[in-house]
Motif scaffolding. Structure first.
Motif, PDB file in Angstrom:
ATOM      1  N   ASP A   1       0.994  -1.141   0.078  1.00  0.00           N
ATOM      2  CA  ASP A   1       0.059   0.125   0.024  1.00  0.00           C
ATOM      3  C   ASP A   1       0.914   1.050   0.057  1.00  0.00           C
ATOM      4  O   ASP A   1       2.064   1.353   0.608  1.00  0.00           O
ATOM      5  CB  ASP A   1      -1.125  -0.019   1.352  1.00  0.00           C
ATOM      6  N   LYS A   2       0.341   2.177  -0.372  1.00  0.00           N
ATOM      7  CA  LYS A   2       0.875   3.673  -0.610  1.00  0.00           C
ATOM      8  C   LYS A   2       0.022   4.883  -0.301  1.00  0.00           C
ATOM      9  O   LYS A   2      -1.158   4.555  -0.521  1.00  0.00           O
ATOM     10  CB  LYS A   2       1.592   3.836  -1.806  1.00  0.00           C
ATOM     11  N   PRO A   3       0.530   5.751   0.120  1.00  0.00           N
ATOM     12  CA  PRO A   3      -0.415   6.914   0.446  1.00  0.00           C
ATOM     13  C   PRO A   3      -1.405   7.463  -0.641  1.00  0.00           C
ATOM     14  O   PRO A   3      -0.575   7.163  -1.892  1.00  0.00           O
ATOM     15  CB  PRO A   3       0.366   8.082   0.822  1.00  0.00           C
ATOM     16  N   LYS A   4      -2.516   7.823  -0.377  1.00  0.00           N
ATOM     17  CA  LYS A   4      -3.531   8.216  -1.467  1.00  0.00           C
ATOM     18  C   LYS A   4      -4.159   9.437  -0.995  1.00  0.00           C
ATOM     19  O   LYS A   4      -3.660  10.211   0.093  1.00  0.00           O
ATOM     20  CB  LYS A   4      -4.605   7.107  -1.633  1.00  0.00           C
TER      21      LYS A   4
ATOM     22  N   ARG B   1      16.477  14.363   1.869  1.00  0.00           N
ATOM     23  CA  ARG B   1      16.055  12.840   2.531  1.00  0.00           C
ATOM     24  C   ARG B   1      14.614  13.110   3.243  1.00  0.00           C
ATOM     25  O   ARG B   1      14.330  13.724   3.723  1.00  0.00           O
ATOM     26  CB  ARG B   1      16.970  12.431   3.556  1.00  0.00           C
ATOM     27  N   LEU B   2      13.522  12.071   2.913  1.00  0.00           N
ATOM     28  CA  LEU B   2      12.477  11.704   3.402  1.00  0.00           C
ATOM     29  C   LEU B   2      12.086  10.263   3.742  1.00  0.00           C
ATOM     30  O   LEU B   2      12.424   9.458   2.918  1.00  0.00           O
ATOM     31  CB  LEU B   2      11.374  11.971   2.057  1.00  0.00           C
ATOM     32  N   THR B   3      11.563  10.454   4.972  1.00  0.00           N
ATOM     33  CA  THR B   3      11.155   8.939   5.638  1.00  0.00           C
ATOM     34  C   THR B   3       9.737   9.082   5.822  1.00  0.00           C
ATOM     35  O   THR B   3       9.106   9.963   6.565  1.00  0.00           O
ATOM     36  CB  THR B   3      11.778   8.941   6.739  1.00  0.00           C
ATOM     37  N   LEU B   4       9.003   7.965   5.504  1.00  0.00           N
ATOM     38  CA  LEU B   4       7.705   7.814   5.634  1.00  0.00           C
ATOM     39  C   LEU B   4       7.337   6.673   6.817  1.00  0.00           C
ATOM     40  O   LEU B   4       7.546   5.673   6.678  1.00  0.00           O
ATOM     41  CB  LEU B   4       6.931   7.631   4.372  1.00  0.00           C
ATOM     42  N   ALA B   5       7.129   7.071   7.882  1.00  0.00           N
ATOM     43  CA  ALA B   5       6.931   6.260   9.012  1.00  0.00           C
ATOM     44  C   ALA B   5       5.687   5.483   9.051  1.00  0.00           C
ATOM     45  O   ALA B   5       5.453   4.290   9.604  1.00  0.00           O
ATOM     46  CB  ALA B   5       7.234   6.898  10.411  1.00  0.00           C
ATOM     47  N   SER B   6       4.615   6.108   8.854  1.00  0.00           N
ATOM     48  CA  SER B   6       3.208   5.374   8.773  1.00  0.00           C
ATOM     49  C   SER B   6       2.310   6.621   7.813  1.00  0.00           C
ATOM     50  O   SER B   6       2.614   7.685   7.708  1.00  0.00           O
ATOM     51  CB  SER B   6       2.720   5.393  10.284  1.00  0.00           C
ATOM     52  N   PHE B   7       1.158   6.037   7.542  1.00  0.00           N
ATOM     53  CA  PHE B   7       0.208   6.703   7.051  1.00  0.00           C
ATOM     54  C   PHE B   7      -1.172   6.065   7.322  1.00  0.00           C
ATOM     55  O   PHE B   7      -1.231   4.702   7.383  1.00  0.00           O
ATOM     56  CB  PHE B   7       0.396   6.839   5.252  1.00  0.00           C
ATOM     57  N   THR B   8      -2.489   6.988   7.177  1.00  0.00           N
ATOM     58  CA  THR B   8      -3.841   6.323   7.113  1.00  0.00           C
ATOM     59  C   THR B   8      -4.459   5.759   5.785  1.00  0.00           C
ATOM     60  O   THR B   8      -3.422   6.597   4.723  1.00  0.00           O
ATOM     61  CB  THR B   8      -4.637   7.232   7.724  1.00  0.00           C
TER      62      THR B   8
END
Length: 345
Positions: free
Chosen positions: A112-115, A182-189
């Protein structure tokens, strides 16, 4: 209609200034091109031919970005990356519009990826001052919020939509030297794809983007305004044909922004979209005439400006622009004649 008011270079007539602003709520007719460097991203997403051609017309530039990203990353993060899994060619991701190259430093998990509507917990580092992004952890919502209006916000949103949870990545932009950000994606709904939205939801979101574009144009930010108009168009283009009439206004406003941003080719294309629906649209005819003149297509420019004057003979903006085009044409003819005399003299 809630489109931006007349700016200083705007169309003139005999109306009282306040009446003129109310009458001419679409972006102004008299709008001259302001040459400047092209913005990082294209302004007509999903509307004109893919914007990648306007950002990286030379495909070798993308390869150059990737090479720079590898080199800079090795310098700055070699020891940290040693703890991660080995990287492969698949760890390089090229944004489809050519605006940046992403290198996956730490792989995320899941598919899954952010939408649209996803609330993302992210950490940004290395972004320049004035980017509007705080150093450290913050929460960003895809598709919402003023953070998206700046160039970096647009790029980060595109990057987030390509990331999995837990992923850490470095970004390299064309024309930007130095270490990558740099970009880090920890979590998303969980969010939704645009095709999952109801037509009424798409129209509501498009209205919000259009209103925000108006605010940005009034504030003297045509680049940000153009991004808003483009996003609104991208939503409306997914609706069944013929689509809402707001598309015409959005294309016309987008053309005005593109002229100010020094993008006459895109401006002409935006005007074409308007004139396909409304062949007598005065502002689109005028703006296309200005764009064609900037491109050196003087005959096409004169044709459009004469159409404006056939509809509105007192249109001073078109009169002035036509006069400039005629003078420019005479100079070209004189130069050609001089060249022929030297050739055959």
């Amino acid at each position: 209609m809630d489109t931006p008011p007349v700016i200083s270079m705007g169309e003139k007539d005999s109306c009282h200034p306040q009446q003129q602003r109310e009458k001419n709520l679409e972006l102004p007719t008299q709008i001259r091109q302001h040459p400047r460097d092209s913005p990082t991203e294209i302004l007509e997403l999903g509307v004109s031919p893919d914007p990648a051609s306007q950002i990286l017309e030379n495909p070798q530039e993308t390869e150059k970005l990737a090479a720079e990203l590898e080199r800079d990353s090795a310098k700055s993060h070699g020891s940290a990356n040693a703890m991660s899994e080995p990287l492969h060619a698949s760890d390089l991701w090229y944004c489809p519009d050519g605006s940046f190259v992403k290198k996956i430093v730490v792989r995320g998990h899941g598919l899954d990826k952010p939408k649209l509507g996803s609330r993302c917990r992210v950490q940004a580092s290395g972004f320049p001052l004035g980017s509007g992004l705080p150093e450290g952890w913050t929460e960003l919502t895809v598709g919402l919020g003023p953070w998206r209006q700046e160039t970096w916000g647009e790029i980060i949103e595109k990057c987030l939509e390509s990331m999995c949870q837990g992923e850490e990545a470095e970004l390299q932009l064309p024309g930007r030297s130095g270490l990558p950000v740099r970009l880090t994606l920890a979590s998303f709904t969980q969010g939704r794809d645009s095709w999952e939205l109801e037509d009424t939801e798409k129209e509501a979101l498009a209205r919000e983007e259009r209103a925000r574009g108006t605010e940005l144009f009034r504030a003297g930010n045509p680049e940000g305004a153009a991004r808003c108009y483009a996003r609104a168009l991208r939503l409306l283009l997914t609706l069944p044909p013929p689509g809402p009439p707001e598309r015409t206004v959005l294309h016309a406003n987008l053309a005005a922004c593109q002229l100010l941003l020094g993008q006459p080719q895109l401006a002409a294309q935006s005007c074409d979209r308007v004139l396909e629906r409304e062949p007598g649209h005065i502002k689109a005819l005028y703006r296309r005439g200005v764009a064609q003149a900037a491109l050196g297509n003087l005959e096409k420019a004169m044709a459009d400006l004469k159409k404006v004057l056939a509809i509105d003979p007192k249109n001073r903006a078109a009169q002035e622009e036509l006069g400039k085009v005629i003078i420019q044409g005479k100079k070209q003819d004189a130069g050609l004649a001089q060249g022929l005399r030297k050739m055959f003299g």
